[in-house]
Design a protein around this motif. Structure first.
Motif, PDB file in Angstrom:
ATOM      1  N   ASN A 187     -12.128  -7.274   2.090  1.00 36.10           N
ATOM      2  CA  ASN A 187     -12.142  -7.739   3.478  1.00 36.10           C
ATOM      3  C   ASN A 187     -11.793  -6.576   4.398  1.00 36.10           C
ATOM      4  OD1 ASN A 187      -9.192  -7.601   3.282  1.00 36.10           O
ATOM      5  ND2 ASN A 187      -9.392  -9.525   2.159  1.00 36.10           N
ATOM      6  N   ILE A 188     -11.965  -6.809   5.698  1.00 34.37           N
ATOM      7  CA  ILE A 188     -11.591  -5.831   6.713  1.00 34.37           C
ATOM      8  C   ILE A 188     -10.567  -6.493   7.629  1.00 34.37           C
ATOM      9  CG2 ILE A 188     -12.369  -4.311   8.560  1.00 34.37           C
ATOM     10  CD1 ILE A 188     -13.507  -3.617   5.774  1.00 34.37           C
ATOM     11  N   GLY A 189      -9.302  -6.090   7.476  1.00 41.01           N
ATOM     12  CA  GLY A 189      -8.231  -6.664   8.283  1.00 41.01           C
ATOM     13  C   GLY A 189      -7.636  -5.649   9.229  1.00 41.01           C
ATOM     14  N   GLN A 190      -6.323  -5.748   9.449  1.00 40.52           N
ATOM     15  CA  GLN A 190      -5.661  -4.867  10.403  1.00 40.52           C
ATOM     16  C   GLN A 190      -4.670  -3.904   9.759  1.00 40.52           C
ATOM     17  OE1 GLN A 190      -4.226  -8.091  13.063  1.00 40.52           O
ATOM     18  NE2 GLN A 190      -5.410  -7.093  14.676  1.00 40.52           N
ATOM     19  N   ALA A 191      -4.553  -3.916   8.449  1.00 38.04           N
ATOM     20  CA  ALA A 191      -3.626  -3.005   7.785  1.00 38.04           C
ATOM     21  C   ALA A 191      -4.005  -1.558   8.084  1.00 38.04           C
ATOM     22  CB  ALA A 191      -3.642  -3.253   6.277  1.00 38.04           C
ATOM     23  N   HIS A 192      -3.021  -0.735   8.422  1.00 37.92           N
ATOM     24  CA  HIS A 192      -3.189   0.688   8.747  1.00 37.92           C
ATOM     25  C   HIS A 192      -3.963   0.920  10.038  1.00 37.92           C
ATOM     26  CE1 HIS A 192      -1.673   1.176   4.722  1.00 37.92           C
ATOM     27  NE2 HIS A 192      -2.754   0.666   4.189  1.00 37.92           N
ATOM     28  N   ILE A 193      -4.017  -0.081  10.895  1.00 39.37           N
ATOM     29  CA  ILE A 193      -4.784   0.058  12.138  1.00 39.37           C
ATOM     30  C   ILE A 193      -4.194   1.139  13.043  1.00 39.37           C
ATOM     31  CG2 ILE A 193      -3.554  -1.679  13.528  1.00 39.37           C
ATOM     32  CD1 ILE A 193      -6.397  -2.675  14.382  1.00 39.37           C
ATOM     33  N   LEU A 362      10.878 -12.843   6.675  1.00 40.99           N
ATOM     34  CA  LEU A 362       9.827 -11.868   6.951  1.00 40.99           C
ATOM     35  C   LEU A 362      10.398 -10.590   7.541  1.00 40.99           C
ATOM     36  CD1 LEU A 362       7.227 -14.276   8.618  1.00 40.99           C
ATOM     37  CD2 LEU A 362       7.404 -13.641   6.201  1.00 40.99           C
ATOM     38  N   GLY A 363       9.843  -9.454   7.112  1.00 40.93           N
ATOM     39  CA  GLY A 363      10.221  -8.153   7.661  1.00 40.93           C
ATOM     40  C   GLY A 363       9.034  -7.494   8.314  1.00 40.93           C
ATOM     41  N   ASP A 364       9.293  -6.443   9.055  1.00 36.32           N
ATOM     42  CA  ASP A 364       8.269  -5.775   9.858  1.00 36.32           C
ATOM     43  C   ASP A 364       7.003  -5.456   9.063  1.00 36.32           C
ATOM     44  OD1 ASP A 364       9.693  -5.781  12.181  1.00 36.32           O
ATOM     45  OD2 ASP A 364      10.231  -3.656  12.132  1.00 36.32           O
ATOM     46  N   MET A 365       5.866  -5.650   9.718  1.00 36.48           N
ATOM     47  CA  MET A 365       4.602  -5.083   9.264  1.00 36.48           C
ATOM     48  C   MET A 365       4.520  -3.684   9.868  1.00 36.48           C
ATOM     49  SD  MET A 365       1.956  -8.281   9.760  1.00 36.48           S
ATOM     50  CE  MET A 365       2.265  -8.407  11.538  1.00 36.48           C
ATOM     51  N   LEU A 366       4.389  -2.669   9.031  1.00 39.25           N
ATOM     52  CA  LEU A 366       4.382  -1.295   9.500  1.00 39.25           C
ATOM     53  C   LEU A 366       2.958  -0.786   9.691  1.00 39.25           C
ATOM     54  CD1 LEU A 366       7.227   0.052   7.183  1.00 39.25           C
ATOM     55  CD2 LEU A 366       7.420  -0.932   9.477  1.00 39.25           C
ATOM     56  N   GLU A 367       2.847   0.366  10.331  1.00 41.49           N
ATOM     57  CA  GLU A 367       1.566   1.026  10.596  1.00 41.49           C
ATOM     58  C   GLU A 367       0.625   0.165  11.426  1.00 41.49           C
ATOM     59  OE1 GLU A 367      -0.254   2.730   7.130  1.00 41.49           O
ATOM     60  OE2 GLU A 367       1.609   3.620   6.423  1.00 41.49           O
TER      61      GLU A 367
END
Length: 456
Positions: A187-193, A362-367
């Motif tokens: 898939n194409i998500g938002q990780a490392h955006i 839940l903890g921070d989503m980074l990047e």
């Protein structure tokens, strides 16, 4: 690892032999001086906070056969040392050389979410016919992938490589080392955006996996993804789509029955017919992962009954949606990493648990870069929609999620700056009868939260 010689290392890297014997045999390659022994080649990597060159002597003291260097190095009596321009690049060059010499049918997996679970399912499905090697844990970068390749032995008949990235060019370099015959993009998500600028940038970076493909290769993609669903005709290779409830996909799922923590069942529709599939881990997102495994298994001519058996019996990599009961507490340990899509999927699993107080930790989503505030805030709605009773957060970005949760009706919220503060809080708060989801980006070290609950 199968045998290489110092001569092979020189050929692979274009390096210069400073001292030692060109005919010496290499039986292992490592970047960790503590893991060296007789026959090992030590490759020192320069990182942000360390320089592996400082441990060359230690590697030889541990019994290393040879070492590579990109710096001026004091020659050691009786030791084999090779000079290269860049040890990081040399590691990849040696892995590429090794893979070409000991090549086996190869599958590569990338994507914003689900690549590790998909890798595990592919491995299990292919293992029904082939002696298969796979990427262990999170060895999916430009150090981990070469180390995986070096584990290829004579008995291996296939290999599944996971490929991760956070910048342009990384997937292309990994693909040039692994040279997959078949690739899967989940898939194409938002990780490392933060580093790639947009989903368009993420799509471009993920598609690097097919940059070296020809008509002999196959690209397998999630046909329900708004970016991936249109790749056919843009690449020179065969393209297969998988998805849910869409007969336009080459393989698709229908009649999905979600059994909560007991897993999920569905009918897989393939060109050969329909098959009943059981996945023994929770979450509708795992239907997509299973469909990818079916597509890959079919490409490698694995009998369908073996694919089905592999999917049903596959084992998750540690800290990925691992569910356990402990002293009356249901713990969903998914704390290896986090992105907006993966948190939504995990919260959906938590929401299906009945007769327990549902708590999301839940903890921070980074990047996430400039998208961080909006991405975190919008997840508050997902918590409300899935009936979450309590939210516990750690990190600056999670304060935005807490605000979004409050605005969407979540009444019980505890907000902390640090992971260790959450660890102390949960010791008192979590009780028998609770169902708990633990999830954050890896840099938040939420495995400590899991340990606090279990040890308490």
């Amino acid at each position: 690892m199968q045998i290489l010689t110092i001569g092979d290392i020189l050929k692979a890297t274009g390096g210069e032999l400073l001292s030692g014997d060109i005919d010496k045999v290499i039986t292992g390659i490592t970047t960790d001086s503590r893991n060296t022994d007789a026959g090992t080649l030590f490759v020192p990597i320069i990182g942000e906070k360390f320089d592996g060159h400082e441990f060359i002597q230690a590697a030889f003291d541990q019994g290393a056969q040879a070492a590579i260097t990109q710096k001026e190095t004091e020659l050691l009596v009786g030791k084999t040392i090779i000079k290269v321009n860049d040890t990081f690049k040399a590691l990849g060059d040696i892995a590429r050389f090794y893979k070409e010499r000991y090549n086996v049918p190869t599958v590569a997996v990338t994507g914003s979410v689900g690549k590790t679970t998909t890798k595990d399912m592919l491995y299990s499905a292919l293992s029904g016919k082939y002696n298969t090697l796979k990427t262990e844990r999170s060895f999916n970068n430009e150090i981990g992938l070469p180390l995986t390749v070096f584990r290829l032995e004579k008995e291996h008949e296939a290999i599944v490589l996971e490929m991760g990235m956070n910048h342009f060019g990384e997937i292309e370099r990994l693909a040039s080392i692994g040279r997959p015959d078949v690739a899967v993009i989940t898939n194409i998500g938002q990780a490392h955006i933060e580093h790639l600028g947009s989903r368009e940038g993420i799509f471009k970076a993920k598609m690097e996996i097919a940059k070296l493909f020809t008509e002999k290769n196959t690209l397998i993609v999630n046909g329900d993804d708004d970016f991936l669903g249109n790749v056919k005709g843009t690449v020179p290779c065969k393209v297969l789509y998988y998805g849910i409830n869409n007969p336009e996909n080459d393989v698709y799922a229908k009649d999905i029955r979600d059994g909560g923590l007991d897993g999920i069942e569905f009918a897989a529709v393939t060109p050969e017919g329909e098959y009943k599939i059981k996945v023994n881990v929770p979450g509708e997102h795992n239907v997509y992962n299973a469909l990818a495994a079916i597509c890959v298994g079919r490409e490698f001519n694995v009998p369908m009954e073996k694919i089905i058996e592999g999917i049903e019996n596959f084992e998750l990599t540690e800290m990925r949606m691992a569910v356990e009961e402990y002293e009356g507490i249901t713990i969903i340990n998914d704390c290896f990493n986090a992105s907006p899509d993966s948190i939504k999927a995990a919260v959906k699993v938590l929401g299906k648990i009945k007769d327990k107080r549902k708590i999301a930790i839940l903890g921070d989503m980074l990047e996430m870069g400039d998208y961080a505030e909006r991405a975190h805030y919008e997840l508050g709605k997902a918590l409300c929609e899935n009936g979450i009773d309590m939210l516990i957060t750690a990190g600056e970005n999670m304060k935005h999620l807490a605000r979004g949760a409050k605005d969407n009706g979540i009444g019980s919220i505890a907000v902390f700056d640090k992971t260790l503060e959450v660890c102390e809080f949960v010791k008192k708060e979590i009780k028998s009868g609770d169902a708990v989801l633990i999830k954050a980006s890896h840099g938040m070290h939420f495995e400590q939260v899991y340990d606090s609950i279990k040890n308490n």
